[in-house]
Enzyme design. Structure first.
Site, short mmCIF file in Angstrom:
data_model
loop_
_atom_site.label_atom_id
_atom_site.label_comp_id
_atom_site.label_asym_id
_atom_site.label_seq_id
_atom_site.Cartn_x
_atom_site.Cartn_y
_atom_site.Cartn_z
N ALA A 1 5.32 22.38 -8.24
CA ALA A 1 5.61 20.94 -8.34
C ALA A 1 5.41 20.40 -9.76
O ALA A 1 5.98 19.37 -10.10
CB ALA A 1 4.74 20.18 -7.35
N TYR B 1 10.26 29.16 1.97
CA TYR B 1 9.81 30.10 0.94
C TYR B 1 9.73 31.55 1.42
O TYR B 1 9.45 32.45 0.62
CB TYR B 1 8.44 29.66 0.40
CG TYR B 1 8.46 28.29 -0.24
CD1 TYR B 1 9.21 28.05 -1.39
CD2 TYR B 1 7.73 27.23 0.29
CE1 TYR B 1 9.23 26.79 -1.98
CE2 TYR B 1 7.74 25.98 -0.29
CZ TYR B 1 8.51 25.76 -1.43
OH TYR B 1 8.53 24.52 -2.02
N SER C 1 13.05 28.67 -3.90
CA SER C 1 14.03 27.90 -3.13
C SER C 1 15.09 27.32 -4.05
O SER C 1 14.88 27.24 -5.27
CB SER C 1 13.31 26.76 -2.38
OG SER C 1 12.75 25.85 -3.31
N GLU D 1 12.43 30.13 -16.25
CA GLU D 1 11.94 29.28 -15.15
C GLU D 1 12.47 29.85 -13.82
O GLU D 1 13.66 30.17 -13.72
CB GLU D 1 12.48 27.86 -15.37
CG GLU D 1 12.15 26.89 -14.26
CD GLU D 1 12.79 25.50 -14.50
OE1 GLU D 1 13.36 25.26 -15.60
OE2 GLU D 1 12.73 24.68 -13.58
N ARG E 1 12.99 16.94 -6.43
CA ARG E 1 12.86 18.31 -6.95
C ARG E 1 13.98 18.67 -7.94
O ARG E 1 14.01 19.78 -8.47
CB ARG E 1 12.88 19.33 -5.80
CG ARG E 1 11.71 19.19 -4.88
CD ARG E 1 11.68 20.28 -3.82
NE ARG E 1 10.88 19.86 -2.70
CZ ARG E 1 9.55 19.96 -2.63
NH1 ARG E 1 8.87 20.50 -3.62
NH2 ARG E 1 8.89 19.53 -1.57
N HIS F 1 12.51 29.38 -9.47
CA HIS F 1 12.18 28.72 -8.21
C HIS F 1 12.68 29.59 -7.07
O HIS F 1 13.83 30.03 -7.08
CB HIS F 1 12.79 27.32 -8.14
CG HIS F 1 12.29 26.45 -9.23
ND1 HIS F 1 11.01 25.95 -9.24
CD2 HIS F 1 12.86 26.06 -10.39
CE1 HIS F 1 10.82 25.27 -10.35
NE2 HIS F 1 11.92 25.31 -11.07
N HIS G 1 8.38 19.34 -11.97
CA HIS G 1 9.03 18.04 -11.87
C HIS G 1 8.21 16.92 -12.48
O HIS G 1 8.65 15.77 -12.48
CB HIS G 1 9.32 17.73 -10.39
CG HIS G 1 9.81 18.91 -9.60
ND1 HIS G 1 10.96 19.58 -9.92
CD2 HIS G 1 9.28 19.58 -8.53
CE1 HIS G 1 11.13 20.59 -9.07
NE2 HIS G 1 10.12 20.61 -8.23
N ARG H 1 2.89 28.93 3.66
CA ARG H 1 3.41 27.58 3.47
C ARG H 1 4.91 27.56 3.71
O ARG H 1 5.66 28.28 3.04
CB ARG H 1 3.12 27.14 2.03
CG ARG H 1 3.69 25.78 1.68
CD ARG H 1 3.29 25.31 0.31
NE ARG H 1 3.91 26.05 -0.76
CZ ARG H 1 4.48 25.49 -1.83
NH1 ARG H 1 4.49 24.19 -1.97
NH2 ARG H 1 5.01 26.23 -2.77
N PRO I 1 0.88 25.50 -8.83
CA PRO I 1 0.17 25.04 -7.65
C PRO I 1 0.83 25.43 -6.33
O PRO I 1 2.06 25.39 -6.21
CB PRO I 1 0.15 23.51 -7.80
CG PRO I 1 1.23 23.21 -8.76
CD PRO I 1 1.32 24.39 -9.68
N ASN I 2 -0.01 25.80 -5.40
CA ASN I 2 0.35 26.11 -4.00
C ASN I 2 1.07 27.45 -3.84
O ASN I 2 1.30 27.87 -2.71
CB ASN I 2 1.19 24.98 -3.38
CG ASN I 2 0.42 23.68 -3.34
OD1 ASN I 2 -0.68 23.64 -2.82
ND2 ASN I 2 0.97 22.62 -3.93
N ASN J 1 6.97 30.04 -12.66
CA ASN J 1 7.24 29.17 -11.52
C ASN J 1 6.13 28.12 -11.53
O ASN J 1 5.02 28.39 -11.06
CB ASN J 1 7.26 29.93 -10.20
CG ASN J 1 7.66 29.03 -9.03
OD1 ASN J 1 7.70 27.82 -9.17
ND2 ASN J 1 7.93 29.63 -7.89
N ASP K 1 5.64 20.48 -23.37
CA ASP K 1 5.17 20.49 -24.76
C ASP K 1 4.50 21.83 -25.12
O ASP K 1 4.63 22.30 -26.25
CB ASP K 1 4.17 19.35 -24.99
CG ASP K 1 4.84 17.99 -25.05
OD1 ASP K 1 6.08 17.92 -25.01
OD2 ASP K 1 4.11 16.98 -25.11
N ARG L 1 17.54 20.57 -2.07
CA ARG L 1 16.40 19.95 -1.39
C ARG L 1 16.26 18.48 -1.82
O ARG L 1 17.23 17.89 -2.30
CB ARG L 1 15.14 20.78 -1.68
CG ARG L 1 15.27 22.22 -1.18
CD ARG L 1 14.02 23.03 -1.48
NE ARG L 1 12.86 22.49 -0.78
CZ ARG L 1 11.60 22.80 -1.09
NH1 ARG L 1 11.36 23.66 -2.07
NH2 ARG L 1 10.60 22.27 -0.41
C1 DQA Z 1 9.17 25.79 -6.07
C2 DQA Z 1 9.95 24.49 -5.86
C3 DQA Z 1 9.08 23.28 -6.16
O1 DQA Z 1 9.82 22.08 -5.96
C4 DQA Z 1 7.88 23.26 -5.23
O2 DQA Z 1 7.03 22.17 -5.56
C5 DQA Z 1 7.13 24.55 -5.25
C6 DQA Z 1 7.87 25.80 -5.25
C7 DQA Z 1 9.99 27.05 -5.65
O3 DQA Z 1 9.59 28.14 -6.04
O4 DQA Z 1 10.99 26.92 -4.94
O5 DQA Z 1 5.90 24.57 -5.16
O6 DQA Z 1 8.85 25.92 -7.45
#
Ligand code: DQA
Length: 151
Positions: free
Chosen positions: A82, A23, A107, A103, A116, A105, A85, A18, A10-11, A79, A92, A112
Site C-alpha cells: 500500500a 493474492y 494483483s 516495481e 490503487r 504487484h 500509493h 490475506r 506492509p502486509n 513490492n 525520494d 481494482r
Molecule cells: C499489492 C497491491 C497493493 O495495492 C496492496 O496494497 C498490496 C499488495 C500487490 O502486490 O498486488 O498490499 O502491492
C-alpha cells in the site's frame, strides 16, 4: 558475487492468508524460494526482505543503492504494498539512491479500486510488473538483470 534485493512492504508477510482470491495461496516463504531459485540461475546472491514499516523500507532502498554504487548489487525488485500509493519518502529514496528498481504487484492494481491506480514508485522505476501473481517476482528479476547494462 553480485547481489539483488527483493524488498516487500506492509502486509506481504500475510501472503497466503490475506485475501487468497486476490493474492493466491502462496506464502512469502514460497516467494522467497522462487526468487532464490531465479537469482541462483542469474548468478546473483539474494537479499529477501519484508517490513511493515515505511522507514525500514527507505533504509533498505538506501542500503541497496549504496551497494549498487559500490558495484556489488544490480538493483532491487520492490513490492511496496500500500505504500506504493502513498509514499513520497520511498519515491525520494529510490531517486536519491539512484537505485534501479522494478516495481511488482501480485494483483492487477488497475483492475481494482481507483485508490490503487496511482503509484509514487512507477515514475522512478526502471519497469513495472503487474498482475501476474507471484510469478511477477521472477519476471521482475529477469527484467532487472536484462536491463542492468542500460544507462
Ligand atoms: C499489492 C497491491 C497493493 O495495492 C496492496 O496494497 C498490496 C499488495 C500487490 O502486490 O498486488 O498490499 O502491492
Amino acid at each position: 558475487m553480485s547481489s539483488v534485493y527483493v524488498i516487500n512492504g506492509p502486509n506481504l508477510n500475510l501472503l497466503g492468508l490475506r485475501r487468497p482470491e486476490v493474492y493466491g495461496t502462496t506464502t512469502l516463504a514460497d516467494v522467497e524460494d522462487l526468487c532464490r531459485e531465479e537469482a541462483g540461475k542469474l548468478g546473483l546472491d539474494l537479499e529477501f526482505l519484508q517490513s511493515n514499516h515505511e522507514g525500514q523500507l527507505v533504509d533498505w532502498v538506501q542500503e541497496a543503492g549504496a551497494r549498487v554504487a559500490a558495484g556489488e548489487c544490480v538493483g532491487a525488485v520492490l513490492n511496496a504494498g500500500a505504500y506504493t500509493h502513498t509514499s513520497i519518502a520511498l519515491h525520494d529514496a529510490i531517486e536519491g539512491a539512484s537505485l534501479p528498481v522494478v516495481e511488482v504487484h501480485i494483483s492487477n492494481v488497475f483492475a481494482r479500486e481507483e485508490f490503487r491506480h496511482p503509484s509514487f514508485i512507477s515514475p522512478v522505476a526502471r519497469g513495472v510488473v503487474v498482475g501476474f501473481g507471484v510469478r511477477g517476482y521472477v519476471l521482475a528479476l529477469r527484467g532487472l538483470v536484462d536491463d542492468s547494462g542500460r544507462a
